[in-house]
Design a protein around this motif. Sequence first.
Motif, short mmCIF file in Angstrom:
data_model
loop_
_atom_site.label_atom_id
_atom_site.label_comp_id
_atom_site.label_asym_id
_atom_site.label_seq_id
_atom_site.Cartn_x
_atom_site.Cartn_y
_atom_site.Cartn_z
N THR A 154 -5.00 11.12 4.75
CA THR A 154 -4.70 12.47 5.20
C THR A 154 -3.45 12.41 6.06
O THR A 154 -3.32 11.54 6.92
CB THR A 154 -5.88 13.11 5.97
N ALA A 155 -2.52 13.29 5.78
CA ALA A 155 -1.28 13.43 6.56
C ALA A 155 -0.59 12.10 6.83
O ALA A 155 -0.11 11.86 7.91
CB ALA A 155 -1.58 14.16 7.86
N GLY A 156 -0.55 11.20 5.84
CA GLY A 156 0.11 9.92 6.01
C GLY A 156 -0.75 8.85 6.66
O GLY A 156 -0.33 7.71 6.78
N PHE A 157 -1.94 9.19 7.10
CA PHE A 157 -2.86 8.24 7.70
C PHE A 157 -3.82 7.69 6.66
O PHE A 157 -4.15 8.37 5.70
CB PHE A 157 -3.69 8.90 8.81
N VAL A 158 -4.28 6.49 6.88
CA VAL A 158 -5.30 5.87 6.03
C VAL A 158 -6.54 5.68 6.89
O VAL A 158 -6.46 5.17 8.01
CB VAL A 158 -4.81 4.50 5.49
N MET B 175 0.84 -1.17 0.00
CA MET B 175 0.00 0.00 0.00
C MET B 175 0.89 1.23 0.00
O MET B 175 1.78 1.36 0.82
CB MET B 175 -0.91 -0.01 1.24
N ASP B 176 0.66 2.15 -0.92
CA ASP B 176 1.41 3.39 -0.97
C ASP B 176 0.92 4.33 0.11
O ASP B 176 -0.27 4.45 0.35
CB ASP B 176 1.24 4.08 -2.33
N ARG B 177 1.87 4.99 0.76
CA ARG B 177 1.49 5.98 1.76
C ARG B 177 1.43 7.34 1.08
O ARG B 177 2.30 7.70 0.32
CB ARG B 177 2.50 6.02 2.89
N VAL B 178 0.40 8.08 1.38
CA VAL B 178 0.25 9.42 0.87
C VAL B 178 0.54 10.38 2.00
O VAL B 178 -0.04 10.27 3.07
CB VAL B 178 -1.19 9.66 0.33
N VAL B 179 1.47 11.30 1.78
CA VAL B 179 1.81 12.27 2.80
C VAL B 179 1.24 13.61 2.38
O VAL B 179 1.49 14.09 1.28
CB VAL B 179 3.34 12.36 2.99
N SER B 180 0.42 14.21 3.25
CA SER B 180 -0.25 15.47 2.98
C SER B 180 0.16 16.48 4.03
O SER B 180 0.67 16.13 5.08
CB SER B 180 -1.76 15.28 3.05
N PRO B 181 -0.08 17.77 3.76
CA PRO B 181 0.16 18.76 4.82
C PRO B 181 -0.66 18.41 6.05
O PRO B 181 -1.73 17.80 5.95
CB PRO B 181 -0.34 20.07 4.19
N PRO B 182 -0.20 18.76 7.26
CA PRO B 182 -0.87 18.34 8.49
C PRO B 182 -2.34 18.68 8.58
O PRO B 182 -3.11 17.93 9.16
CB PRO B 182 -0.08 19.07 9.59
N ASP B 183 -2.79 19.79 8.04
CA ASP B 183 -4.19 20.18 8.17
C ASP B 183 -5.01 19.89 6.92
O ASP B 183 -6.10 20.42 6.75
CB ASP B 183 -4.30 21.66 8.53
N ALA B 184 -4.49 19.06 6.04
CA ALA B 184 -5.21 18.76 4.79
C ALA B 184 -6.47 17.97 5.09
O ALA B 184 -6.48 17.10 5.95
CB ALA B 184 -4.31 17.97 3.85
N PRO B 185 -7.57 18.26 4.39
CA PRO B 185 -8.79 17.46 4.58
C PRO B 185 -8.60 16.06 4.03
O PRO B 185 -7.71 15.82 3.21
CB PRO B 185 -9.84 18.23 3.77
N THR C 91 -14.85 5.74 13.87
CA THR C 91 -13.85 6.07 12.86
C THR C 91 -12.50 5.58 13.31
O THR C 91 -12.27 5.33 14.49
CB THR C 91 -13.77 7.60 12.63
N GLY C 92 -11.61 5.42 12.38
CA GLY C 92 -10.27 4.98 12.72
C GLY C 92 -9.26 5.44 11.71
O GLY C 92 -9.61 5.82 10.57
N ARG C 93 -8.01 5.41 12.13
CA ARG C 93 -6.90 5.75 11.24
C ARG C 93 -5.77 4.76 11.46
O ARG C 93 -5.58 4.25 12.56
CB ARG C 93 -6.39 7.16 11.51
N HIS C 94 -5.04 4.51 10.41
CA HIS C 94 -3.92 3.56 10.43
C HIS C 94 -2.74 4.23 9.74
O HIS C 94 -2.90 4.99 8.79
CB HIS C 94 -4.32 2.30 9.67
N VAL C 95 -1.55 3.96 10.23
CA VAL C 95 -0.34 4.37 9.54
C VAL C 95 0.58 3.16 9.51
O VAL C 95 0.66 2.39 10.47
CB VAL C 95 0.34 5.58 10.24
N ALA C 96 1.22 2.95 8.37
CA ALA C 96 2.12 1.82 8.20
C ALA C 96 3.35 2.00 9.09
O ALA C 96 3.59 3.06 9.64
CB ALA C 96 2.51 1.69 6.73
N ALA C 97 4.14 0.95 9.20
CA ALA C 97 5.36 1.00 9.98
C ALA C 97 6.23 2.15 9.51
O ALA C 97 6.30 2.48 8.34
CB ALA C 97 6.13 -0.32 9.85
#
Length: 148
Positions: free
Chosen positions: A18-22, A1-11, A141-147
Amino acid sequence: MDRVVSPPDAPVSATGHTAGFVTIGRAECLLLLDTVDVGRVVYTENALPAAHPVTFLRDGEEIIFRTGSPVKAAAAAKRAVVGFQADRIQPDRGCWSVLGIGTTYEITEPTRLADLDHRLPRPWLPDHDGFVLAIALRLLTGRHVAAL
């Protein structure tokens, strides 16, 4: 899974990143709650926010926990709206966080209490088990970030 990194306050984008979270869906959030037995009840106390760690059990779409506090049991009887948060933080294996919002109530039905008694984890303090409370999860709701 590709991680997307966004600015901290991005919707949250259409892809749920959003901001590296899925973003995690409701069904996966429920399953993740089964993998831990400590979470935090987030509520209002004296008009201020408060968070209290509890041992808990997920039972269907509800979070069940014990308390020795008659004040918390009284608030539950009024169907107070509370938050519930649990997480697992393992930077080398990935991290997740789940947040639920729901209404509380005290479980008093003898058959259900008997069923829950052997499944519920014991609270940390022996005298904190006089009441069994439930949070009926309305939002989850939940959020996940890879290692990392």
